[in-house]
Design a protein around this motif. Sequence first.
Motif, mmCIF file in Angstrom:
data_model
loop_
_atom_site.group_PDB
_atom_site.id
_atom_site.type_symbol
_atom_site.label_atom_id
_atom_site.label_comp_id
_atom_site.label_asym_id
_atom_site.label_seq_id
_atom_site.Cartn_x
_atom_site.Cartn_y
_atom_site.Cartn_z
ATOM 1 N N LEU A 102 0.814 -1.214 0.000
ATOM 2 C CA LEU A 102 0.000 0.000 0.000
ATOM 3 C C LEU A 102 0.847 1.262 0.000
ATOM 4 N N GLY A 103 1.885 1.276 0.822
ATOM 5 C CA GLY A 103 2.636 2.499 1.021
ATOM 6 C C GLY A 103 3.681 2.772 -0.027
ATOM 7 N N MET A 104 4.194 1.726 -0.689
ATOM 8 C CA MET A 104 5.300 1.916 -1.621
ATOM 9 C C MET A 104 5.043 1.336 -3.007
ATOM 10 N N ALA A 105 4.599 0.072 -3.063
ATOM 11 C CA ALA A 105 4.437 -0.568 -4.367
ATOM 12 C C ALA A 105 3.297 0.036 -5.173
ATOM 13 N N ALA A 106 2.144 0.275 -4.527
ATOM 14 C CA ALA A 106 0.973 0.771 -5.266
ATOM 15 C C ALA A 106 1.249 2.097 -5.981
ATOM 16 N N VAL A 109 3.813 1.480 -8.905
ATOM 17 C CA VAL A 109 3.195 0.805 -10.058
ATOM 18 C C VAL A 109 2.231 1.753 -10.763
ATOM 19 N N PHE A 110 1.455 2.497 -9.995
ATOM 20 C CA PHE A 110 0.479 3.417 -10.586
ATOM 21 C C PHE A 110 1.158 4.500 -11.420
ATOM 22 N N TYR A 111 2.245 5.024 -10.933
ATOM 23 C CA TYR A 111 2.906 6.144 -11.597
ATOM 24 C C TYR A 111 3.791 5.704 -12.751
ATOM 25 N N ARG A 120 -3.928 -5.380 -13.529
ATOM 26 C CA ARG A 120 -3.737 -6.751 -13.059
ATOM 27 C C ARG A 120 -3.307 -6.800 -11.600
ATOM 28 N N LEU A 121 -2.399 -5.906 -11.182
ATOM 29 C CA LEU A 121 -1.771 -6.027 -9.870
ATOM 30 C C LEU A 121 -2.459 -5.248 -8.766
#
Length: 411
Positions: A102-106, A109-111, A120-121
């Motif tokens: 939530l704090g780093m990967a999302a 990936v979004f940006y 997908r992710l």
Amino acid sequence: MAEQGVKDTPEQAQFRQQARAWLAENTPGEPPVRMPLTPLEIMTEDQLHYLQAWQKAAYDAGLIGCDYPVEVGGGGRANCQRIANEEMMAAGTPFLPNVIGLGMAAPTVFYHGQEELKRRLLPRLFSGEDIWCQGFSEPGAGSDLANVQTFAERKGDKWVINGHKVWTSLAHFAEWMILLLRTDKSVKHDGLSYFVVPIRPALGKGVTVRPLIKMTGETGFNEVIFEDLEVEDSYRLDELGKGWQVAMTTLLHERGAGDLVTPRSGGMQTRSAHITSARTLVALSRQTWRNGAPACEDPIIRDRMMQQVIREEGMAANQRRSRVTALQDHPMRLALQNKLLMSEIAQDTAAIAMEIEGAAASLYLADDAAPAGGQWPMSYMNSFGFTIAAGTSEVQRNILGERVLGMAKSK
């Protein structure tokens, strides 16, 4: 309630009421197993499954991923994640286990991710069905992140990864890893590329996860070894050689400045935020006797506790200030200040608690005689990790001095 000085719009006020009503009916009671203080200390499948079920319920209720577009699994509500976080904190809900996702990967990936990869992710990340970890630190790189040596060699439309990552929180449960790799050994920063890698399907087939036992006795950290792991080029984020820039997006969010760049994902609250604040320290001092009197009657202890209360109030004021655009003179100032000070305040508060508890501070969580359930010693030992994570306190001070205040670079 809304933060002081931050007024909800009519749409936000309606969302707050909906969130509060749902939480009043659905916040779970005491868990069936002992819970750790933070997501980074989840050790058992039972702990994980309880917390994953809570995150899935909160996501289905629209409390996670609120600010992200509906097309990628979000709620499509602008500036509502802050409200959901506030209401979850006020309701005393369990923490969300997918803290790194939530704090780093999302946001990363979004940006930086391709549209197909986002769609997908991100939904399974928001729901907590897929746990994520972060593959940045390495045994030989120290605080020099750009010096990572885990290497990816291109073979057609695939990459073969070899190397060693360390301090990898949640890797023992993670399905996916955000991974900073070297793809060119001839240059430093421009030789880095950034991937998202499915690691659970590769366990024993190119990926080895080994737990690292901390001084708390917990195993939230791990080391991860890659041996000829093949991944598709479609898992690369952004352009080849742009890994450093992508990593800066991740670090902005890890350090708390990411809200200025991309949406927020979910509540980052932990049990320790409720248990180990300066106000609970005051309660501990009233319940603990030293030299025939409550510890709170010791003038030195009282003075030190009040200093912590004042520091926490200052932090809260900074948090409110960070919501007002007109007060932002530099995008990194408040976020890095908050990360630096929050970690050091938590450490100092726990140190005072250890002094108040005296010999009883040596008792472990499982000991019925441990004051406050043994939470303070655990918080103190874990606090050293928080002054290192996302860049040590020394690194944060260097960044603030050089990039925010314009001081000469340290040598």
